[in-house]
Design an enzyme around this catalytic site. Structure first.
Site, short mmCIF file in Angstrom:
data_model
loop_
_atom_site.label_atom_id
_atom_site.label_comp_id
_atom_site.label_asym_id
_atom_site.label_seq_id
_atom_site.Cartn_x
_atom_site.Cartn_y
_atom_site.Cartn_z
N THR A 1 10.81 -12.13 -66.83
CA THR A 1 10.52 -10.70 -66.89
C THR A 1 11.41 -9.98 -67.90
OG1 THR A 1 10.09 -10.88 -64.54
CG2 THR A 1 10.28 -8.65 -65.44
N VAL B 1 1.55 -12.36 -56.85
CA VAL B 1 2.36 -11.27 -57.41
C VAL B 1 3.82 -11.59 -57.10
CG1 VAL B 1 2.91 -8.81 -57.23
CG2 VAL B 1 0.52 -9.57 -57.17
N GLY B 2 4.69 -11.39 -58.08
CA GLY B 2 6.11 -11.65 -57.88
C GLY B 2 6.87 -10.38 -57.53
N ASP B 3 8.15 -10.40 -57.77
CA ASP B 3 9.01 -9.26 -57.42
C ASP B 3 8.82 -8.07 -58.37
OD1 ASP B 3 10.18 -11.11 -59.41
OD2 ASP B 3 11.73 -9.57 -59.54
N THR C 1 15.29 -10.60 -62.61
CA THR C 1 14.41 -11.55 -63.28
C THR C 1 14.67 -12.93 -62.70
OG1 THR C 1 13.85 -12.55 -65.43
CG2 THR C 1 16.08 -11.68 -65.22
N GLY C 2 13.65 -13.75 -62.69
CA GLY C 2 13.78 -15.07 -62.09
C GLY C 2 12.62 -15.33 -61.14
N GLY D 1 10.35 -14.76 -58.43
CA GLY D 1 10.04 -13.57 -57.63
C GLY D 1 10.06 -13.81 -56.15
N1 GLY Z 1 10.15 -12.47 -61.69
C1 GLY Z 1 8.81 -12.51 -62.05
C2 GLY Z 1 7.94 -13.22 -61.15
O1 GLY Z 1 8.37 -14.00 -60.32
O2 GLY Z 1 6.74 -13.05 -61.25
#
Ligand code: GLY
Length: 303
Positions: A149, A178-180, A200-201, A203
């Site tokens: 991200t 969907v992530g974080d 970032t990483g 999610g």
């Molecule tokens: N950090 C972004 C995701 O996991 O989608």
């Protein structure tokens, strides 16, 4: 004091331009938006925007969010296809009292109705990557070679904080995953009174500790941005390890209302760009919280 910080080397050029904008009196929201758009538009960065990482079915589905630290309003899009700049949709949605977080078709219709540009976000390179991965889809997905991200936090001369994030999410994710990133408190948070943070990483891991809110909350309790990033990350990583799980793919950035920044990671090394007052640079933080300046050529292969 003006300040701006963003994740990964990929944000450097846009962030430096956004820093100039802040020096000329631009607001934090415009600076953040500019820096994120620059990454979304560049197909060389394969985990954000145009040319992003496809899902299992070969679609580039994007998540993005924007938060205004003065009003505590946020806007976001998730699992959105073909919106050229998801961050612009997120920023527009941030003005709304309700219906500010839109998924899938609703997000796309919003973008169309509001005159945002649409484009096929797939590139030859992203489709090649997908075709090569299809036969050997890994069981445990990880963020693509250590970067995903783009997150940008800015402070303007009027003391306003803003946060923006954008990603195509995990490579070969399940459709609809969907992530974080578009989730307030997990992928981002901003409050003019206490500070801003973004993550970032992986999610799925970041969400479990609501890492961005936890970081701002620690700043509210008096921790510096660096202490807050390290403390929030260490606590979640320790719990995951107690549970017998990995905690090897989470990174955080933070910015305080007086322009100090912090960064922490569970990776061996996490690059970020930052500028404060008249000074700017590219840095990397390691798993012990030690930050050093790096050159753009360092950490080859990591954007
Ligand atoms: N950090 C972004 C995701 O996991 O989608």
């Amino acid at each position: 004091m003006i300040a701006i910080i963003g994740t990964w080397k990929m944000c450097r050029e846009g962030l430096m331009e956004a820093h100039e904008m802040l020096k000329s009196g631009a607001c934090a929201a415009d600076a953040v938006t500019h820096a994120v758009v620059r990454v979304e538009d560049d197909p060389a960065y394969c985990s954000v925007g145009y040319g992003g990482l496809p899902d299992r079915d070969g679609h580039v589905m994007t998540d993005a969010a924007f938060m205004d630290g003065t009003s505590l309003r946020m806007g976001g899009v998730m699992s959105a296809e073909n919106i050229k700049n998801p961050i612009l949709a997120a920023r527009m949605l941030c003005g709304r009292e309700i219906n500010c977080l839109l998924a899938g078709r609703g997000a796309e219709l919003f973008a169309l109705r509001h005159g945002l540009k649409m484009r096929d976000m797939r590139t030859e390179a992203s489709m090649r990557r997908w075709r090569e991965a299809v036969p050997e889809r890994p069981e445990r997905l990880t963020a693509y070679t250590g970067h995903d991200t783009v997150c940008v936090l800015a402070l303007d001369e009027n003391g306003r904080l803003a946060a923006g994030v954008s990603t195509s999410g995990l490579f070969m994710k399940d459709p609809g995953r969907v992530g974080d990133s578009p989730l307030i408190g997990s992928g981002f948070y901003a409050d003019d009174r206490f500070g801003a943070a973004a993550a970032t990483g992986l999610g799925e891991d970041i969400m479990r500790g609501c890492l961005s809110y936890e970081t701002v909350s620690r700043m509210k309790r008096g921790e510096s941005p660096q202490q807050a990033c390290e403390g929030a990350l260490r606590e979640l990583a320790a719990r995951k390890i107690e549970l017998g799980e990995n905690a090897d793919n989470m990174s955080l950035i933070a910015l305080s209302p007086d322009g100090r920044f912090g960064a922490a990671t569970t990776l061996p090394c996490f690059p970020f760009a930052a500028a404060r007052g008249g000074e700017s640079g590219l840095y990397a933080v390691d798993g012990n919280g030690l930050t050093r300046a790096i050159s753009p050529d360092e950490l080859a292969g990591v954007d």
